[in-house]
Design a protein around this motif. Structure first.
Motif, mmCIF file in Angstrom:
data_model
loop_
_atom_site.group_PDB
_atom_site.id
_atom_site.type_symbol
_atom_site.label_atom_id
_atom_site.label_comp_id
_atom_site.label_asym_id
_atom_site.label_seq_id
_atom_site.Cartn_x
_atom_site.Cartn_y
_atom_site.Cartn_z
ATOM 1 N N ALA A 1 0.820 -1.199 0.000
ATOM 2 C CA ALA A 1 0.000 0.000 0.000
ATOM 3 C C ALA A 1 0.861 1.259 0.000
ATOM 4 N N LEU A 2 2.075 1.144 0.565
ATOM 5 C CA LEU A 2 2.969 2.307 0.632
ATOM 6 C C LEU A 2 3.877 2.411 -0.579
ATOM 7 N N PHE A 3 4.402 1.285 -1.045
ATOM 8 C CA PHE A 3 5.528 1.331 -1.959
ATOM 9 C C PHE A 3 5.315 0.677 -3.312
ATOM 10 N N SER A 4 4.146 0.111 -3.569
ATOM 11 C CA SER A 4 3.974 -0.646 -4.809
ATOM 12 C C SER A 4 2.627 -0.339 -5.443
ATOM 13 N N HIS B 1 10.185 9.926 -12.414
ATOM 14 C CA HIS B 1 9.033 9.310 -11.746
ATOM 15 C C HIS B 1 9.479 8.633 -10.455
ATOM 16 N N TYR B 2 10.605 7.959 -10.513
ATOM 17 C CA TYR B 2 11.148 7.294 -9.322
ATOM 18 C C TYR B 2 11.461 8.295 -8.213
ATOM 19 N N LEU B 3 12.061 9.432 -8.548
ATOM 20 C CA LEU B 3 12.390 10.430 -7.524
ATOM 21 C C LEU B 3 11.129 10.924 -6.808
ATOM 22 N N ARG B 4 10.047 11.085 -7.556
ATOM 23 C CA ARG B 4 8.779 11.478 -6.927
ATOM 24 C C ARG B 4 8.257 10.376 -6.017
ATOM 25 N N LEU B 5 8.371 9.124 -6.478
ATOM 26 C CA LEU B 5 7.923 7.987 -5.684
ATOM 27 C C LEU B 5 8.754 7.869 -4.411
ATOM 28 N N ARG B 6 10.055 8.038 -4.536
ATOM 29 C CA ARG B 6 10.934 7.932 -3.371
ATOM 30 C C ARG B 6 10.580 8.990 -2.323
ATOM 31 N N LYS B 7 10.363 10.204 -2.788
ATOM 32 C CA LYS B 7 10.002 11.293 -1.871
ATOM 33 C C LYS B 7 8.711 10.980 -1.136
ATOM 34 N N ALA B 8 7.733 10.447 -1.874
ATOM 35 C CA ALA B 8 6.455 10.091 -1.254
ATOM 36 C C ALA B 8 6.628 8.965 -0.232
ATOM 37 N N CYS B 9 7.473 7.988 -0.557
ATOM 38 C CA CYS B 9 7.720 6.869 0.358
ATOM 39 C C CYS B 9 8.294 7.365 1.675
ATOM 40 N N TYR B 10 9.323 8.189 1.602
ATOM 41 C CA TYR B 10 9.991 8.641 2.816
ATOM 42 C C TYR B 10 9.133 9.628 3.608
ATOM 43 N N ARG B 11 8.204 10.290 2.962
ATOM 44 C CA ARG B 11 7.319 11.203 3.680
ATOM 45 C C ARG B 11 6.360 10.471 4.613
ATOM 46 N N HIS B 12 6.169 9.172 4.385
ATOM 47 C CA HIS B 12 5.294 8.407 5.271
ATOM 48 C C HIS B 12 5.892 8.286 6.669
ATOM 49 N N SER C 1 16.076 13.734 6.975
ATOM 50 C CA SER C 1 16.005 15.109 6.489
ATOM 51 C C SER C 1 16.590 15.221 5.081
ATOM 52 N N ARG C 2 17.575 14.406 4.754
ATOM 53 C CA ARG C 2 18.159 14.423 3.403
ATOM 54 C C ARG C 2 17.143 14.003 2.344
ATOM 55 N N ARG C 3 16.166 13.240 2.742
ATOM 56 C CA ARG C 3 15.188 12.724 1.777
ATOM 57 C C ARG C 3 13.905 13.530 1.755
#
Length: 378
Positions: free
Chosen positions: A98-101, A353-364, A375-377
């Protein structure tokens, strides 16, 4: 050439350095859809232990394009992964998908079985595969053709001549560096992990577990033969500062985990010292080099949390191989350049697209927003 004996010379159309899924997929495309001669070069003996991979159901469509049926793989090559649990953002478990896929079905892939089937088809379709062979030199002539100096552990030194060179050697992009193609690196993520085995037979769940930590995040997954892999991901300077490459420090950090350590209770025994692997994100603009292209992780690599890895490696390999085919068989210069540009743009689009996905993942995860790693992410 120096010495009293001249090196053996082998000629081919396409040289692929790296015999993992990306290199094998590219070879299969060229061997299946063209008359080009293909040679794969691999430094390892193909028996290295691979960290577990999880793939989506679209892997079977990709294999169909490579003309390989699912039935060609041994039993247990693809095992359904029923449980993907994440302790991310809180101590309450959530479904990691639900978070990453975006794929509702995931399979745990036995990489050893998977890779050998792919390479078996490469050989069956006329491709040459040189394992345990190290590249000791690269040169490119005025006609842009390539000559590689190779050293095989048993056969000694020889030269391999080809019209096109493909870097499929993975995240390190060794060939890119050797031939002067630079990558843009976006982080310094590394994984420090170890393998555990169970002395007594134990029914292990087909699952993967992730758990965030102030310094990074943990990952645990089942491997074949009563084994599990556990890895901690953080930035290189944080790993160095806390000396997590040393077994005692890594184990102390593991003991502080709240959930990962629970899956190792019982008869789990550590197998060897922790290993350290590069897990950084980068993108390479390889098409700027004549008669050269990077595919898979050499073209772009991703944070393992994104679960993009192998699927992208193989699809980019297919598209890259088709691009190489056009470069070597077409006489239309405009069409050739257009396809090179399209291939590179596809890599760029995928990476953005991956960079946007990564940012969203770490914001959780917001519990350690002031910590260096998190903080770096943001």
């Amino acid at each position: 050439m120096s010495g009293s004996k001249e090196k053996a010379e082998i000629n081919t159309d396409v040289i692929i350095v790296g015999a993992g899924p990306a290199g094998a997929a590219a070879a299969l495309i060229l061997l299946t859809y063209s008359d080009l001669k293909v040679t794969l070069v691999e430094q390892s003996d193909l028996n290295d232990v691979r960290v577990v991979e999880h793939v989506g159901s679209d892997i079977f469509d990709l294999l169909g394009y490579l003309k390989i049926a699912k039935s060609a793989f041994p039993e247990d090559t693809f095992l359904p992964c029923y449980d993907q649990t994440s302790y991310w953002g809180s101590d309450e478990p959530v479904n990691a998908q639900a978070l990453f896929s975006t794929d509702n079905k995931a399979f745990r892939l036995d990489r050893e079985k998977f890779d050998f089937v792919l390479l078996g088809h490469v050989a069956a379709r006329g491709g040459l595969v040189y394992s345990r062979t190290r590249c000791t030199g690269f040169s490119q002539g005025v006609d842009h053709n390539w000559q590689l100096s190779l050293k095989n552990r048993s056969q000694g030194q020889f030269n391999l001549n080809g019209r096109y060179l493909i870097d499929a050697c993975g995240r390190k992009a060794d060939v890119c560096r050797q031939v002067g193609v630079l990558s843009a690196r976006h982080d310094k993520l590394m994984g420090v992990g170890a393998f555990f085995h169970f002395d007594k037979p134990r029914k292990l769940k087909q699952e993967q577990v992730m758990e965030s930590h102030e310094l990074g995040w943990w990952y645990c997954a089942r491997l074949p033969d009563q084994r599990q892999v556990v890895a901690f991901f953080s930035d290189a300077d944080i790993i160095g500062q806390h000396r997590l490459n040393q077994a005692v420090n890594w184990q102390q950090l593991l003991a502080q985990s709240r959930h990962i350590k629970l899956g190792l209770k019982g008869e789990a025994v550590l197998s060897g010292a922790p290993w350290v692997r590069n897990a950084s994100s980068h993108i390479t603009h390889s098409v700027l080099k004549k008669n050269f292209i990077a595919i898979g992780d050499a073209a772009a690599s991703f944070d393992p949390i994104s679960a993009i890895g192998l699927g992208f490696a193989m699809t980019s390999a297919c598209h890259g191989a088709r691009t190489v085919q056009t470069q070597l068989t077409s006489t239309d210069k405009l069409a050739k350049q257009a396809q090179l540009d399209a291939y590179q743009q596809e890599i760029v689009d995928h990476f953005e697209h991956y960079l946007r996905l990564r940012k969203a993942c770490y914001r959780h995860e917001h519990r350690w927003s002031g910590a260096t790693f998190w903080s770096r992410r943001r």
